[in-house]
Design a protein around this motif. Structure first.
Motif, PDB file in Angstrom:
ATOM      1  N   UNK A  72      -3.443   0.633   9.852  1.00 25.67           N
ATOM      2  CA  UNK A  72      -2.302   0.311   9.259  1.00 25.67           C
ATOM      3  C   UNK A  72      -1.525  -0.678   9.950  1.00 25.67           C
ATOM      4  N   UNK A  73      -1.559  -0.374  11.225  1.00 27.07           N
ATOM      5  CA  UNK A  73      -0.897  -1.420  12.091  1.00 27.07           C
ATOM      6  C   UNK A  73      -1.601  -2.808  12.152  1.00 27.07           C
ATOM      7  N   UNK A  74      -2.913  -2.790  11.800  1.00 25.62           N
ATOM      8  CA  UNK A  74      -3.732  -4.223  12.048  1.00 25.62           C
ATOM      9  C   UNK A  74      -3.603  -5.081  10.794  1.00 25.62           C
ATOM     10  N   UNK A  75      -3.060  -4.569   9.506  1.00 22.76           N
ATOM     11  CA  UNK A  75      -2.652  -5.579   8.691  1.00 22.76           C
ATOM     12  C   UNK A  75      -1.141  -5.933   8.291  1.00 22.76           C
ATOM     13  N   UNK A  76      -1.173  -6.843   7.531  1.00 24.12           N
ATOM     14  CA  UNK A  76       0.272  -7.482   7.676  1.00 24.12           C
ATOM     15  C   UNK A  76       0.847  -7.109   6.217  1.00 24.12           C
ATOM     16  N   UNK A  77       0.238  -5.949   5.529  1.00 26.61           N
ATOM     17  CA  UNK A  77       0.888  -5.414   4.259  1.00 26.61           C
ATOM     18  C   UNK A  77       1.703  -4.397   4.396  1.00 26.61           C
ATOM     19  N   UNK A  78       2.993  -4.291   3.723  1.00 26.16           N
ATOM     20  CA  UNK A  78       3.870  -3.396   4.160  1.00 26.16           C
ATOM     21  C   UNK A  78       3.075  -1.930   3.419  1.00 26.16           C
ATOM     22  N   UNK A  79       3.355  -0.728   4.039  1.00 21.16           N
ATOM     23  CA  UNK A  79       2.784   0.407   3.799  1.00 21.16           C
ATOM     24  C   UNK A  79       3.946   1.615   3.532  1.00 21.16           C
ATOM     25  N   UNK A  80       3.865   2.163   2.480  1.00 19.14           N
ATOM     26  CA  UNK A  80       4.661   3.292   2.497  1.00 19.14           C
ATOM     27  C   UNK A  80       3.903   4.746   2.534  1.00 19.14           C
ATOM     28  N   UNK A 121       0.847  -1.191  -0.059  1.00 17.65           N
ATOM     29  CA  UNK A 121       0.148   0.009  -0.073  1.00 17.65           C
ATOM     30  C   UNK A 121       0.884   1.121   0.112  1.00 17.65           C
ATOM     31  N   UNK A 122       0.572   2.168  -0.734  1.00 23.16           N
ATOM     32  CA  UNK A 122       1.293   3.692  -0.712  1.00 23.16           C
ATOM     33  C   UNK A 122      -0.162   4.446  -0.323  1.00 23.16           C
ATOM     34  N   UNK A 123       0.311   5.377   0.816  1.00 25.27           N
ATOM     35  CA  UNK A 123      -0.656   6.132   1.166  1.00 25.27           C
ATOM     36  C   UNK A 123      -0.192   7.601   1.569  1.00 25.27           C
ATOM     37  N   UNK A 124      -1.003   8.515   0.976  1.00 22.70           N
ATOM     38  CA  UNK A 124      -0.799   9.796   1.298  1.00 22.70           C
ATOM     39  C   UNK A 124      -2.114  10.046   2.342  1.00 22.70           C
ATOM     40  N   UNK A 125      -2.060  10.223   3.748  1.00 15.59           N
ATOM     41  CA  UNK A 125      -3.147  10.410   4.574  1.00 15.59           C
ATOM     42  C   UNK A 125      -3.417  11.795   4.681  1.00 15.59           C
ATOM     43  N   UNK A 126      -2.778  12.541   4.075  1.00 13.30           N
ATOM     44  CA  UNK A 126      -3.161  13.849   4.078  1.00 13.30           C
ATOM     45  C   UNK A 126      -3.060  14.495   5.646  1.00 13.30           C
ATOM     46  N   UNK A 127      -4.073  15.376   5.715  1.00 14.25           N
ATOM     47  CA  UNK A 127      -4.267  15.737   7.149  1.00 14.25           C
ATOM     48  C   UNK A 127      -4.549  14.736   8.365  1.00 14.25           C
ATOM     49  N   UNK A 128      -4.979  13.624   7.855  1.00 15.08           N
ATOM     50  CA  UNK A 128      -5.262  12.554   9.003  1.00 15.08           C
ATOM     51  C   UNK A 128      -3.831  12.038   9.371  1.00 15.08           C
ATOM     52  N   UNK A 129      -2.792  12.187   8.796  1.00 14.17           N
ATOM     53  CA  UNK A 129      -1.125  12.055   8.995  1.00 14.17           C
ATOM     54  C   UNK A 129      -0.987  12.604  10.326  1.00 14.17           C
ATOM     55  N   UNK A 130      -1.400  13.821  10.797  1.00 15.66           N
ATOM     56  CA  UNK A 130      -1.019  14.331  11.935  1.00 15.66           C
ATOM     57  C   UNK A 130      -1.852  14.068  13.092  1.00 15.66           C
ATOM     58  N   UNK A 131      -2.908  13.493  12.986  1.00 11.16           N
ATOM     59  CA  UNK A 131      -4.005  13.192  14.050  1.00 11.16           C
ATOM     60  C   UNK A 131      -4.661  11.908  14.213  1.00 11.16           C
ATOM     61  N   UNK A 132      -4.890  11.009  13.070  1.00  9.21           N
ATOM     62  CA  UNK A 132      -5.834  10.054  13.193  1.00  9.21           C
ATOM     63  C   UNK A 132      -5.240   8.782  13.526  1.00  9.21           C
ATOM     64  N   UNK A 133      -5.453   8.474  14.914  1.00 11.14           N
ATOM     65  CA  UNK A 133      -5.256   7.234  15.292  1.00 11.14           C
ATOM     66  C   UNK A 133      -6.015   6.123  15.050  1.00 11.14           C
ATOM     67  N   UNK A 134      -7.126   6.213  14.298  1.00 11.24           N
ATOM     68  CA  UNK A 134      -7.863   5.247  13.624  1.00 11.24           C
ATOM     69  C   UNK A 134      -7.154   4.916  12.356  1.00 11.24           C
ATOM     70  N   UNK A 135      -6.486   5.654  11.644  1.00 12.99           N
ATOM     71  CA  UNK A 135      -5.840   5.171  10.395  1.00 12.99           C
ATOM     72  C   UNK A 135      -4.519   4.502  10.830  1.00 12.99           C
ATOM     73  N   UNK A 136      -3.927   5.182  11.697  1.00  9.90           N
ATOM     74  CA  UNK A 136      -2.857   4.405  12.086  1.00  9.90           C
ATOM     75  C   UNK A 136      -3.142   2.966  12.786  1.00  9.90           C
ATOM     76  N   UNK A 137      -4.147   2.597  13.703  1.00 11.72           N
ATOM     77  CA  UNK A 137      -4.235   1.524  13.978  1.00 11.72           C
ATOM     78  C   UNK A 137      -4.704   0.570  12.688  1.00 11.72           C
TER      79      UNK A 137
END
Ligand code: DQA
Length: 145
Positions: A89-97, A71-87
């Motif tokens: 990403x952490x929940x899957x075993x696919x590498x993310x850039x 997965x390649x992701x630009x989370x935009x503004x969520x980068x700075x505050x989305x614990x949900x998106x962070x979690x």
């Protein structure tokens, strides 16, 4: 065939029109077309997903399991505050850039911290649309290793 998911977060649908001095005049569609050509040359298939909604991005990440190798992701503004998106990403075993067009360390203080980057394989930022191309190149090289 290897499949890579490219996710773009809020306001990135406005690229080319939005804060052109910061993000440039290239549209998301143009970025995606270049990425598609780059992927084709390497026998990789891309799927693109853009959303302005946190929950939709969380669901897309959850459903990526078993379907995509990267997965390649630009989370935009969520980068700075989305614990949900962070979690998510952490929940899957696919590498993310994680990618950003702008140099997030050279702007407002609140952009300096990415809460999603620590659960990603790596982060590329500051090169405009080239950030995505470098991320794709890294993903392809890692997949073929
Ligand atoms: C961005 C940087 C973020 O801080 C900002 O909220 C964006 C775009 C970038 O690609 O430079 O929307 O992710």
């Amino acid at each position: 065939m290897m499949k890579i998911l490219v996710i773009n977060g809020p306001n990135l649908n406005l690229l080319g029109k939005r804060e052109v001095g910061t993000y440039g005049a290239v549209t998301l569609d143009e970025i995606n077309k270049k990425l598609t050509a780059q992927a084709k040359k390497n026998d990789v298939k891309l799927e693109f997903f853009q959303s302005n909604h946190e929950g939709e991005i969380v669901e897309k990440i959850q459903k990526a399991s078993g379907k995509f190798q990267f997965i390649i992701i630009n989370p935009a503004a969520f980068t700075h505050y989305s614990v949900a998106i962070r979690d998510a990403i952490a929940s899957i075993d696919i590498p993310v850039i994680e990618v950003h067009l702008s140099n997030i360390c050279a702007r407002e203080d609140f952009r300096e911290k990415s809460i999603t980057a620590p659960v990603c394989l790596g982060q590329i930022f500051g090169f405009g649309p080239i950030s995505y191309q470098v991320a794709l190149e890294a993903a392809i090289k890692l997949l073929k290793k």
